[in-house]
Motif scaffolding. Structure first.
Motif, PDB file in Angstrom:
ATOM      1  N   ARG A  96       0.823  -1.222   0.000  1.00 62.63           N
ATOM      2  CA  ARG A  96       0.000   0.000   0.000  1.00 62.63           C
ATOM      3  C   ARG A  96       0.852   1.264   0.000  1.00 62.63           C
ATOM      4  NH1 ARG A  96      -3.181  -3.823   1.315  1.00 62.63           N
ATOM      5  NH2 ARG A  96      -5.460  -3.644   1.212  1.00 62.63           N
ATOM      6  N   ASN A 152       1.724   2.378  -3.919  1.00 61.68           N
ATOM      7  CA  ASN A 152       0.828   3.281  -4.661  1.00 61.68           C
ATOM      8  C   ASN A 152       0.270   4.376  -3.748  1.00 61.68           C
ATOM      9  OD1 ASN A 152      -1.021   1.837  -3.200  1.00 61.68           O
ATOM     10  ND2 ASN A 152      -2.278   1.218  -4.927  1.00 61.68           N
ATOM     11  N   LEU A 210      -1.445   4.383  -1.089  1.00 64.37           N
ATOM     12  CA  LEU A 210      -2.687   4.259  -0.324  1.00 64.37           C
ATOM     13  C   LEU A 210      -2.353   4.516   1.137  1.00 64.37           C
ATOM     14  CD1 LEU A 210      -4.680   1.158  -1.628  1.00 64.37           C
ATOM     15  CD2 LEU A 210      -5.025   3.570  -2.119  1.00 64.37           C
ATOM     16  N   GLU A 228      -3.859  14.479  -2.753  1.00 63.80           N
ATOM     17  CA  GLU A 228      -4.460  13.216  -3.194  1.00 63.80           C
ATOM     18  C   GLU A 228      -4.715  13.225  -4.715  1.00 63.80           C
ATOM     19  OE1 GLU A 228      -5.718   9.462  -1.802  1.00 63.80           O
ATOM     20  OE2 GLU A 228      -4.460  10.973  -0.852  1.00 63.80           O
ATOM     21  N   ARG A 255      -1.410   6.578  -9.915  1.00 66.08           N
ATOM     22  CA  ARG A 255      -2.134   5.359  -9.517  1.00 66.08           C
ATOM     23  C   ARG A 255      -2.756   4.651 -10.707  1.00 66.08           C
ATOM     24  NH1 ARG A 255      -4.825   7.821  -4.345  1.00 66.08           N
ATOM     25  NH2 ARG A 255      -3.226   7.399  -2.777  1.00 66.08           N
ATOM     26  N   MET A 260      -4.144  -2.269  -8.942  1.00 69.26           N
ATOM     27  CA  MET A 260      -4.062  -3.047  -7.710  1.00 69.26           C
ATOM     28  C   MET A 260      -5.230  -4.026  -7.621  1.00 69.26           C
ATOM     29  SD  MET A 260      -3.380  -1.703  -3.873  1.00 69.26           S
ATOM     30  CE  MET A 260      -2.907  -2.812  -2.570  1.00 69.26           C
ATOM     31  N   ARG A 283     -11.950  14.154   5.142  1.00 72.21           N
ATOM     32  CA  ARG A 283     -10.582  13.871   5.529  1.00 72.21           C
ATOM     33  C   ARG A 283      -9.988  15.079   6.250  1.00 72.21           C
ATOM     34  NH1 ARG A 283      -7.486  11.766   0.579  1.00 72.21           N
ATOM     35  NH2 ARG A 283      -9.502  10.770   0.436  1.00 72.21           N
ATOM     36  N   ALA A 341      -7.098   3.307  -5.459  1.00 69.57           N
ATOM     37  CA  ALA A 341      -6.104   2.559  -6.234  1.00 69.57           C
ATOM     38  C   ALA A 341      -6.363   2.686  -7.725  1.00 69.57           C
ATOM     39  CB  ALA A 341      -6.106   1.087  -5.821  1.00 69.57           C
TER      40      ALA A 341
END
Lengths: 260, 223
Positions: free
Chosen positions: A54, A57, A59, A88, A95, A100, B47, B125
């Protein structure tokens, strides 16, 4: 977006460290992955394998260390002496190049197999709808699920769901794939069909980084294996050689247990 | 005891005018507070702590105050602070909207938390942008856990609208009470009022059943 260098390894990590709560999960990991390589990561539960994957990538954001994708650092901007974490949304292009697949599949339950595969290429890459659909159908055929295209996740077996998840990851045309114990939640006969798809991907030259407990898969498919212990690389090398002559008591114990 | 429903022929029209006020109140409050509740729910799960902290504190404060006090604040305090004149219906809608936004905001936030962590990992992802995947992936999965408490709180709100009588909104219960005082026929009048509330609740249950079917994904990820 990235200042990539063509000769650089596809992925390179330097000194990755991560503490989760009280637990120092990763204590400095270094390795590189070349294009077309299949790297297996093994180790006992709690050795930090899934956390490491994780981090690759982002995460999970490592506390220390650097990640280079084709020679360009990802995750942080260098501003003079300061390192600023990327937002992000700046990570999204990176990504999409690194797909994944998860232990628990994580398909979108309200979408059919086909919709699951089409979602990212349509919304992220804004590709033409009919082209994406044709490619998604081809990917589902590749994982031998042409007959399940319109099935929803709850109507499929675990093995089928995981193969849809692989097709979904491939739909972004990634340059490498991360696999996180993708067969651990499956019955033996369902494992085989997923492992067969992974083996075919490896033969086609896909770059793969796989956390796995399937020792046969590691032995026969991986070009290189990393054995993790207590957040570090304890041993690494060509699987046949590493398994034939383990240097550490931890790996000897691990191989003993895996043989059961 | 004599039982004579014909009292409704005389007093019915007056009482039923209160029903329209009640329905206007319910419709207005739900229409305004639903999108606001979505925003509050998202802020509660954001967040960024700069969104999360104020939303959490405000939610504690508003939910801790009795709705009747919020109505009084909307009716008596708001006009002084804003230096304007508020009709009692407007003040009632404003007061209930504030209260409901945070009650339903907590429902939305609990629904968002019910979406498995793996879904968020899969979204990240795949490089899917957050706002779009919220609408296409997260919210559809949160809906089955949002709808039942949402409808249930809305029913509470329907019954709670009787409180608006305290700031001069002559809704259903206020008018029924006036009719009882005038006629001394509490049994017939309250029975009628109870049936009316029952019909409104039945309609909300119908909405719940329809939307539960609409959002049924037949269980989440089943390995």
């Amino acid at each position: 977006m990235f200042d990539t260098a063509p000769d650089a390894p596809l992925l390179e990590i330097r000194g990755i460290e991560k503490t989760l709560g009280e637990q120092h999960v990763l204590r400095g990991m270094d390795f590189t992955v070349r294009r077309g390589e299949v790297l297996a990561i093994i180790g006992a539960s709690g050795s930090g394998k899934s956390t490491l994957l994780r981090c690759l990538n982002l995460l999970i954001r490592p506390d220390n260390g650097r990640i280079y994708w084709q020679g360009a650092e990802v995750g942080w901007h260098q501003r003079g002496d300061k390192r600023l974490p990327m937002a992000e949304r700046e990570l999204l292009p990176f990504r999409t190049r690194l797909g994944m697949v998860f232990q628990s599949f994580n398909l979108f339950p309200h979408m059919s197999a086909l919709e699951n595969v089409c979602e990212a290429p349509m919304t992220v890459q804004h590709r033409d709808k009919s082209e994406v659909r044709a490619e998604a159908e081809a990917l589902l055929a590749k994982v031998r699920l042409s007959h399940r295209m319109h099935a929803y996740p709850h109507q499929m077996s675990g093995g089928e769901q995981q193969r849809v998840a692989i097709a979904r990851a491939l739909a972004m045309r990634p340059e490498a794939l991360l696999f996180d114990e993708v067969t651990s939640a499956l019955d033996p006969e369902l494992k085989a069909e997923v492992l067969r798809v992974m083996r075919e991907l490896a033969e086609e030259g896909m770059t793969m980084i796989s956390v796995s407990h399937e020792m046969d898969f590691v032995r026969n498919v991986a070009d290189r294996v990393i054995f993790m212990h207590a957040g570090r690389i304890a041993e690494q090398g060509v699987p046949a050689e590493v398994f034939a002559d383990p240097q550490t008591p931890e790996l000897r114990a691990f191989l003993g247990r895996a043989g059961d | 005891m004599d039982f004579d429903l014909s009292i409704w022929a005389v007093r019915g029209p007056y009482i039923l005018q209160g029903l329209w006020l009640t329905l206007a109140l319910v419709a207005g409050v739900l229409a305004i507070s639903t999108p606001l509740a979505l925003a509050v729910g998202l802020a509660l799960e954001a967040r960024s702590r700069w969104l999360r902290a104020p939303a959490t504190v405000l939610s504690w404060m508003v939910r801790g105050v009795p709705p009747l006090i919020i109505l009084f604040i909307a009716y008596y305090v708001l006009p002084i602070v804003l230096d304007l004149r508020l009709e009692s219906l407007t003040a009632a809608i404003a007061g209930f909207v504030v209260y409901n936004t945070f009650i339903l905001g907590e429902v939305v936030s609990a629904g968002l938390r019910a979406v498995p962590k793996g879904q968020h990992e899969a979204i990240a992802a795949a490089g899917l942008p957050m706002t779009r995947s919220l609408r296409r992936i997260v919210l559809p999965q949160a809906m089955p856990s949002i709808i039942p408490p949402y409808v249930s709180y809305s029913m509470d709100m329907v019954k709670g609208t009787a409180l608006a009588g305290a700031i001069g909104v002559t809704e259903l219960v206020t008018r029924a009470n006036q009719a009882i005082v005038a006629t001394n026929r509490p049994f017939e009048i309250l029975l009628g009022v109870a049936i009316i509330y029952g019909v409104i609740d039945a309609m909300l249950i119908a909405v719940q059943m329809w939307s539960e079917r609409r959002w049924d994904h037949q269980g989440h990820v089943s390995p």
